[in-house]
Design a protein around this motif. Structure first.
Motif, PDB file in Angstrom:
ATOM      1  N   GLN A 188       0.823  -1.184   0.000  1.00  0.00           N
ATOM      2  CA  GLN A 188       0.000   0.000   0.000  1.00  0.00           C
ATOM      3  C   GLN A 188       0.873   1.257   0.000  1.00  0.00           C
ATOM      4  O   GLN A 188       1.920   1.288   0.641  1.00  0.00           O
ATOM      5  N   VAL A 189       0.410   2.261  -0.692  1.00  0.00           N
ATOM      6  CA  VAL A 189       1.170   3.519  -0.718  1.00  0.00           C
ATOM      7  C   VAL A 189       0.888   4.289   0.569  1.00  0.00           C
ATOM      8  O   VAL A 189      -0.269   4.434   0.953  1.00  0.00           O
ATOM      9  N   PRO A 190       1.920   4.762   1.251  1.00  0.00           N
ATOM     10  CA  PRO A 190       1.689   5.460   2.525  1.00  0.00           C
ATOM     11  C   PRO A 190       0.934   6.753   2.312  1.00  0.00           C
ATOM     12  O   PRO A 190       1.049   7.400   1.277  1.00  0.00           O
ATOM     13  N   PHE A 191       0.184   7.106   3.332  1.00  0.00           N
ATOM     14  CA  PHE A 191      -0.587   8.327   3.270  1.00  0.00           C
ATOM     15  C   PHE A 191       0.250   9.500   3.773  1.00  0.00           C
ATOM     16  O   PHE A 191       0.951   9.386   4.768  1.00  0.00           O
ATOM     17  N   VAL A 192       0.171  10.628   3.065  1.00  0.00           N
ATOM     18  CA  VAL A 192       0.900  11.815   3.506  1.00  0.00           C
ATOM     19  C   VAL A 192      -0.070  12.976   3.560  1.00  0.00           C
ATOM     20  O   VAL A 192      -0.905  13.118   2.683  1.00  0.00           O
ATOM     21  N   GLY A 193       0.049  13.779   4.603  1.00  0.00           N
ATOM     22  CA  GLY A 193      -0.829  14.943   4.703  1.00  0.00           C
ATOM     23  C   GLY A 193      -1.621  14.903   5.986  1.00  0.00           C
ATOM     24  O   GLY A 193      -1.312  14.149   6.911  1.00  0.00           O
ATOM     25  N   THR A 206      -6.661   1.809  -1.292  1.00  0.00           N
ATOM     26  CA  THR A 206      -6.920   1.280  -2.627  1.00  0.00           C
ATOM     27  C   THR A 206      -5.688   1.310  -3.515  1.00  0.00           C
ATOM     28  O   THR A 206      -5.635   0.639  -4.526  1.00  0.00           O
ATOM     29  N   ILE A 207      -4.716   2.101  -3.138  1.00  0.00           N
ATOM     30  CA  ILE A 207      -3.580   2.275  -4.046  1.00  0.00           C
ATOM     31  C   ILE A 207      -2.409   1.411  -3.593  1.00  0.00           C
ATOM     32  O   ILE A 207      -1.949   1.519  -2.461  1.00  0.00           O
ATOM     33  N   THR A 208      -1.932   0.563  -4.445  1.00  0.00           N
ATOM     34  CA  THR A 208      -0.710  -0.163  -4.134  1.00  0.00           C
ATOM     35  C   THR A 208       0.309   0.119  -5.223  1.00  0.00           C
ATOM     36  O   THR A 208      -0.017   0.575  -6.309  1.00  0.00           O
ATOM     37  N   HIS A 209       1.540  -0.167  -4.887  1.00  0.00           N
ATOM     38  CA  HIS A 209       2.617   0.181  -5.791  1.00  0.00           C
ATOM     39  C   HIS A 209       3.753  -0.795  -5.522  1.00  0.00           C
ATOM     40  O   HIS A 209       3.816  -1.378  -4.447  1.00  0.00           O
ATOM     41  N   ALA A 210       4.644  -0.945  -6.479  1.00  0.00           N
ATOM     42  CA  ALA A 210       5.787  -1.831  -6.245  1.00  0.00           C
ATOM     43  C   ALA A 210       6.715  -1.196  -5.215  1.00  0.00           C
ATOM     44  O   ALA A 210       6.739   0.010  -5.051  1.00  0.00           O
ATOM     45  N   THR A 232       7.703   7.909   3.514  1.00  0.00           N
ATOM     46  CA  THR A 232       6.638   8.161   2.556  1.00  0.00           C
ATOM     47  C   THR A 232       6.777   7.292   1.314  1.00  0.00           C
ATOM     48  O   THR A 232       5.957   7.368   0.413  1.00  0.00           O
ATOM     49  N   ALA A 233       7.819   6.472   1.254  1.00  0.00           N
ATOM     50  CA  ALA A 233       7.908   5.492   0.174  1.00  0.00           C
ATOM     51  C   ALA A 233       7.328   4.195   0.692  1.00  0.00           C
ATOM     52  O   ALA A 233       7.367   3.922   1.890  1.00  0.00           O
ATOM     53  N   ASN A 234       6.779   3.374  -0.207  1.00  0.00           N
ATOM     54  CA  ASN A 234       6.098   2.188   0.326  1.00  0.00           C
ATOM     55  C   ASN A 234       7.055   1.043   0.597  1.00  0.00           C
ATOM     56  O   ASN A 234       8.207   1.033   0.173  1.00  0.00           O
ATOM     57  N   GLY A 235       6.549   0.068   1.312  1.00  0.00           N
ATOM     58  CA  GLY A 235       7.357  -1.071   1.715  1.00  0.00           C
ATOM     59  C   GLY A 235       6.552  -1.898   2.694  1.00  0.00           C
ATOM     60  O   GLY A 235       5.348  -1.682   2.847  1.00  0.00           O
ATOM     61  N   SER A 236       7.212  -2.840   3.381  1.00  0.00           N
ATOM     62  CA  SER A 236       6.498  -3.629   4.367  1.00  0.00           C
ATOM     63  C   SER A 236       5.978  -2.724   5.475  1.00  0.00           C
ATOM     64  O   SER A 236       6.455  -1.602   5.648  1.00  0.00           O
TER      65      SER A 236
END
Ligand code: SF4
Ligand code: SF4
Lengths: 367, 341
Positions: A188-193, A206-210, A232-236
């Motif tokens: 999942q892409v982390p939320f920022v804001g 809903t948003i996933t990314h490599a 803010t970058a995705n990962g485990s």
């Protein structure tokens, strides 16, 4: 706080005493619930044993405090940031499943079957690490299975103090082999804001990314270091906010719970070896800073290779151990198709710790 | 410059004063023996065999007798005593005075004194237990390897504490009788921590009888709970080797909320934790003053290979007990070490 506690202290103490003597006087009850009671009691009350041999006073640090420090560091290091980035519900549900299955079901059943006389505190640390190294959107049953595998595996090896490899990492390996598709997706892409009601609970569900590293392998793009550091970058789930992990890791080192030699040698060797490799072949290998900041390396360096049981006891051997971890990590990341090398490198070095230890001991004492 | 040298030489150890601060009240009660008192009678070696005298003015255990009881503020008077002992008894010996580095007053006075007397050297060391151990001191100050259990005199080193120096001075130089000594009484089992001046030969019972708390069950240790002996026979008599008596409360019931009720467990004989398997935390080898790795002995012992433990420099252990003291798994390493020896 102290006043409230001191009010309930005496009646609670009496009741616990009563339960204890009841359990001990009934063989069957003791067989079933003795260990559970001991574990619960151990959280509330001190030990009643006294020193029988020299020295007659002991230091006020025990394994419970030792594990407690690691737990506090893990909560600040990954649970709190993950709650912000991935939503409260995502993190809390995984923690409940992991602890419920790992500590409260598997460990308790094991204590009854194997007739252990106590339930070890180490299970908490393993169960807190299992969700941290799985993708944020991994199904809940996967987390439960992972926690169960970790605890079963550790208990089969003989419990805390006898486990050859890190149980959390072992269960991750097990899950990767059995369910590769679940571990390759769901980042999942982390939320920022500033969060609203929905993102507070679910994040950007809903948003996933490599992950940054698989992205680098596929396209050669490098995620910005700042976003890797801040999380803010995705990962485990637990590895994204590296800044918090580094700060809590340093705190652990200051408390002497983690040995400073291991993170230093690990980071140092990853930096040196990846620098060497990227000088040799610039296009295919990642630059050193990217190695250091991506994937589970920071989490691994502060919380996994420092797990004292699975490393070598000898302090000089710790340098070899850390450097070995770094070397294997760089090799795996650069020259295999694996998206994440740090975990496997640590597992492999866990196994090598025993020969390294006996080798260093042989040299030191010339036996 | 001195400080740098110390850090290189000493290893491990722990500052117990931080953990156990024992406030003494300054009453000096005199206790006399029922029997005729024994006289101080230390068999001193002959003139030639002593090459070095080490005067340890650095007690590292908080329950030990502090220096000021003997020295007061008169450092030079005391150093004069050392000088007189040296000139009349051991004319060829060199002398090292070891002072705890927070006693700045003594250090500066001693350094001034050492300028005029070239046979004397002053060392300021940190008061970390067990750095006043004969083995550690001889290694750090004179760079001599003394084995544990070996008499330092066989290497020509005579190690004396402040009270013994005073007594030697009085009995040998002034030819007076010494029949009493100062003892520090402390611990959670006593009403008050105090210093007493007892005649040699007084029984332990007479000393502690009216000083113990009535309600508590207590255990009595001579020369401290770390290195000392537990005594059960209170008719035992005080001799010159008794520096302090520590009476600790026995806390063998479970205490609620140990995190906030630390004062109830502090400085008692409670283990402060449960016995578990070794977790390889490296606390024991970090703290060991002679560079050993006690967990290795534990593993050999558990596998039943007591012989093997001796391969790992076991004989160097000075039995200070710090490894058992710090072990978070509460393993009785010192007992294991003694059994393996
Ligand atoms: S202090 Fe205790 S638990 Fe830690 S390594 Fe030594 S023996 Fe093992
Ligand atoms: S008792 Fe022996 S092994 Fe343990 S810390 Fe002291 S010298 Fe080292």
């Amino acid at each position: 706080m102290k006043k409230i506690l001191s009010k309930i202290e005496t009646p609670l103490n009496k009741n616990l005493d009563r339960i204890e003597s009841f359990i001990h006087s009934h063989g069957k009850v003791n067989f079933l619930f003795g260990a559970i009671f001991e574990a619960f009691d151990g959280l509330l009350r001190s030990s009643k044993h006294t020193a029988q041999t020299q020295p007659f006073i002991r230091n006020n640090i025990d394994t419970k405090k030792f594990m407690g420090a690691v737990l506090i560091a893990l909560v600040i290091g990954w649970v709190l940031p993950a709650m912000y980035f991935f939503g409260l519900q995502c993190v809390i549900s995984r923690l409940i499943v992991s602890f419920g299955v790992g500590v409260f079901v598997v460990d308790v059943i094991w204590a009854i079957i194997a007739r252990e006389d106590h339930i070890s505190e180490g299970g908490f640390v393993s169960c807190l690490l299992v969700p941290a190294i799985l993708p944020p959107q991994s199904p809940l049953w996967l987390v439960g299975l992972g926690a169960a595998m970790a605890i079963i595996f550790r208990n089969i090896m003989g419990g805390v103090g006898h486990n050859l490899v890190n149980p959390a990492l072992f269960s991750r390996l097990f899950l990767t082999i059995c369910f590769p598709s679940f571990l390759a997706t769901g980042y999942q892409v982390p939320f920022v804001g500033i969060p609203d009601l929905h993102t507070l609970r679910y994040g950007l569900d809903t948003i996933t990314h490599a992950t940054p590293f698989s992205e680098f392998k596929a396209e050669g793009t490098i995620t910005s270091y700042i976003s890797l550091l801040l999380g803010t970058a995705n990962g485990s789930l637990g590895e994204t906010c590296r800044l918090a992990l580094i700060l809590t890791g340093i705190w652990l080192i200051k408390m002497k719970v983690a040995n400073w030699r291991l993170p230093v040698s690990y980071f140092g060797s990853v930096f040196v070896f990846s620098g060497m490799f990227s000088l040799l072949s610039k296009s295919t290998t990642a630059p050193p800073m990217f190695h250091l900041l991506s994937g589970g390396l920071v989490l691994g360096a502060f919380f996994m290779i420092t797990d004292p049981i699975t490393t070598t006891y000898n302090q000089k051997a710790k340098w070899i151990y850390g450097i070995g971890c770094g070397f294997i990590t760089v090799l795996l990341r650069n020259y295999t198709t694996l998206a994440e090398g740090a975990m496997y490198a640590i597992l492999l070095m866990n196994l090598l710790a025993v020969p390294i230890q006996s080798f260093m001991i042989k040299i030191k004492y010339r036996t | 410059m001195i400080k740098k040298k110390q850090n290189r030489v000493f290893k491990g150890g722990v500052n117990l004063f931080d953990t156990y601060s024992i406030p003494f009240c300054n009453i000096f009660e005199e206790i006399s023996s029922d029997l005729p008192p024994e006289l101080f009678n230390l068999a001193l070696p002959d003139k030639q065999s002593v090459k070095h005298i080490i005067a340890t003015l650095c007690p590292t255990e908080p329950w030990a007798l502090p220096n000021w009881v003997i020295l007061g503020h008169k450092t030079t008077v005391f150093l004069d005593k050392i000088k007189e002992i040296k000139t009349s008894l051991f004319p060829e010996a060199k002398c090292s005075v070891v002072i705890s580095n927070n006693e700045t007053e003594h250090i500066s006075a001693a350094k001034e004194y050492a300028v005029a007397n070239e046979w004397m050297e002053v060392f300021a060391i940190e008061a970390k237990y067990p750095h006043d151990d004969p083995v550690v001191l001889s290694k750090a100050i004179l760079n001599r390897e003394v084995n544990f259990g070996q008499d330092t005199l066989s290497q020509g080193i005579l190690i004396l504490d402040a009270q013994t120096i005073s007594a030697i001075h009085k009995s040998r130089v002034l030819n007076d009788n010494v029949d009493s000594r100062f003892i520090a009484l402390s611990g959670t089992g006593l009403k008050e921590n105090e210093f007493i001046n007892v005649q040699l030969g007084t029984s332990v019972e007479k000393i502690i009888k009216n000083r113990m708390k009535e309600s508590a069950r207590c255990r009595v240790f001579v020369n401290g709970p770390l290195r000392g002996k537990e005594i059960n026979d209170f008719t035992q008599r005080i001799d010159w080797t008794v520096n302090n008596i520590v009476v600790l409360e026995v806390q063998d019931t479970k205490v609620m909320f140990p995190m906030i009720n630390t004062d109830r467990l502090h400085f008692t004989t409670n283990l402060l934790g449960d016995v578990r398997a070794c977790v390889y935390c490296n606390f024991c080898d970090d703290i060991c003053p002679v560079n050993l790795e006690p967990a290795l002995y534990y593993h050999c012992y558990k596998r039943g290979e007591k012989q093997r433990a001796r391969l790992y420099n076991l004989e160097k252990c000075i039995e200070c007990g710090l490894c058992s003291f710090v072990c978070p798994s509460k393993i009785e390493l010192l007992r294991i070490i003694k059994e393996c020896k």
